[in-house]
Motif scaffolding. Structure first.
Motif, PDB file in Angstrom:
ATOM      1  N   LEU A 169       0.805  -1.215   0.000  1.00  0.00           N
ATOM      2  CA  LEU A 169       0.000   0.000   0.000  1.00  0.00           C
ATOM      3  C   LEU A 169       0.842   1.271   0.000  1.00  0.00           C
ATOM      4  O   LEU A 169       0.316   2.367  -0.215  1.00  0.00           O
ATOM      5  N   LEU A 170       2.139   1.137   0.222  1.00  0.00           N
ATOM      6  CA  LEU A 170       3.002   2.317   0.294  1.00  0.00           C
ATOM      7  C   LEU A 170       3.007   3.156  -0.989  1.00  0.00           C
ATOM      8  O   LEU A 170       3.023   4.395  -0.902  1.00  0.00           O
ATOM      9  N   ASN A 174       2.314   7.152  -0.868  1.00  0.00           N
ATOM     10  CA  ASN A 174       3.263   8.120  -1.407  1.00  0.00           C
ATOM     11  C   ASN A 174       2.625   8.995  -2.485  1.00  0.00           C
ATOM     12  O   ASN A 174       2.868  10.205  -2.545  1.00  0.00           O
ATOM     13  N   THR A 175       1.807   8.376  -3.340  1.00  0.00           N
ATOM     14  CA  THR A 175       1.124   9.131  -4.381  1.00  0.00           C
ATOM     15  C   THR A 175       0.178  10.154  -3.773  1.00  0.00           C
ATOM     16  O   THR A 175       0.116  11.309  -4.219  1.00  0.00           O
ATOM     17  N   ALA A 176      -0.577   9.729  -2.747  1.00  0.00           N
ATOM     18  CA  ALA A 176      -1.509  10.645  -2.085  1.00  0.00           C
ATOM     19  C   ALA A 176      -0.765  11.836  -1.488  1.00  0.00           C
ATOM     20  O   ALA A 176      -1.243  12.976  -1.532  1.00  0.00           O
ATOM     21  N   TRP A 193       7.462  19.113   5.166  1.00  0.00           N
ATOM     22  CA  TRP A 193       6.931  18.521   6.390  1.00  0.00           C
ATOM     23  C   TRP A 193       6.645  17.039   6.267  1.00  0.00           C
ATOM     24  O   TRP A 193       6.507  16.340   7.259  1.00  0.00           O
ATOM     25  N   GLY A 194       6.554  16.549   5.065  1.00  0.00           N
ATOM     26  CA  GLY A 194       6.392  15.111   4.884  1.00  0.00           C
ATOM     27  C   GLY A 194       4.956  14.625   4.979  1.00  0.00           C
ATOM     28  O   GLY A 194       4.001  15.390   4.912  1.00  0.00           O
ATOM     29  N   ILE A 195       4.833  13.332   5.136  1.00  0.00           N
ATOM     30  CA  ILE A 195       3.539  12.664   5.091  1.00  0.00           C
ATOM     31  C   ILE A 195       2.697  12.979   6.328  1.00  0.00           C
ATOM     32  O   ILE A 195       3.195  12.989   7.453  1.00  0.00           O
ATOM     33  N   LYS A 196       1.415  13.225   6.072  1.00  0.00           N
ATOM     34  CA  LYS A 196       0.449  13.409   7.146  1.00  0.00           C
ATOM     35  C   LYS A 196      -0.438  12.167   7.225  1.00  0.00           C
ATOM     36  O   LYS A 196      -0.485  11.358   6.297  1.00  0.00           O
TER      37      LYS A 196
END
Length: 225
Positions: A169-170, A174-176, A193-196
């Motif tokens: 699912l990664l 990452n796309t989202a 800030w990276g992934i939320k």
């Protein structure tokens, strides 16, 4: 006459969402992008009958699993093609629903019958459940649930949460992340800030409702699309 509110005709408990990648996002257009930066460290359904109850009931301390119902506005309908009671994008504050889809008195009705002082919302890619606690009225309301969901996904994910996501699912996560950042007015800041946690939903932001689980009367599964 005391006001009565309606609850969902059925409430179903389902197994976690299958791991088949969703077509919502395609990673092919992002193959030239590197992985997002490591975020900063800062089966058979159970059906319950429809019920009604007076809004002045006190929370029940130990209601049985079989007797637990979810409010109509929060209920997940498993039938194909069915629409949720609320057309709600969880990236927006729940107050956007007021007057157009739900009234203020309805907003503060109990989320469950019997009413609960707390409940917990799970999702397959979340490391820990979203905790929803009652306010001054003593039981969890529709407002409590929607605000808890909204605020839970605003925060940055942690490295531990990101590593908890199943490997298959990664790419969708990452796309989202990249799509969200590209659409934001402050793209560079969002990328920094990276992934939320909202990215852990893999682009699925439409609230479809809560379904019961076999883990307890106060454990609910979030359904999004």
């Amino acid at each position: 006459m005391a006001k009565r509110v309606s609850f969902a005709q059925v409430n179903a408990a389902y197994s976690p969402i299958p791991s088949t990648p969703s077509p919502t996002f395609s990673t092919s257009s992002l193959t030239s992008l590197s992985d997002p930066p490591t975020p900063p460290m800062h089966s058979a359904p159970i059906f319950h009958p429809r019920s009604t109850f007076k809004t002045n009931k006190s929370p029940v301390s130990n209601p049985s699993l079989e007797g637990m119902n979810i409010h109509f506005f929060l209920a997940f309908n498993p039938l194909e093609g069915s629409l949720p009671a609320l057309d709600y994008d969880i990236t927006r504050p729940p107050t956007f629903l007021l007057d157009s889809q739900i009234t203020l008195p309805e907003f503060h009705e109990a989320a469950t019958e019997p009413p609960l002082p707390a409940l917990y919302i799970t999702y397959p890619t979340l490391l820990s459940p979203i905790s929803v606690f009652a306010g001054d009225v003593g039981y969890v309301t529709i407002s409590d649930v929607l605000h808890a969901i909204y605020h839970a996904f605003l925060v940055q994910t942690t490295t531990e949460e990101y590593q908890h996501v199943p490997m298959q699912l990664l790419p969708e996560v990452n796309t989202a992340y990249y799509v969200r950042c590209e659409r934001a007015p402050d793209t560079k800041t969002q990328l920094h800030w990276g992934i939320k946690r909202i990215d852990l939903l893999r682009g699925r932001h439409r609230f479809l409702g809560l379904s019961g689980t076999l883990h307890g009367r106060d454990i609910w599964l979030l359904n999004v699309d």
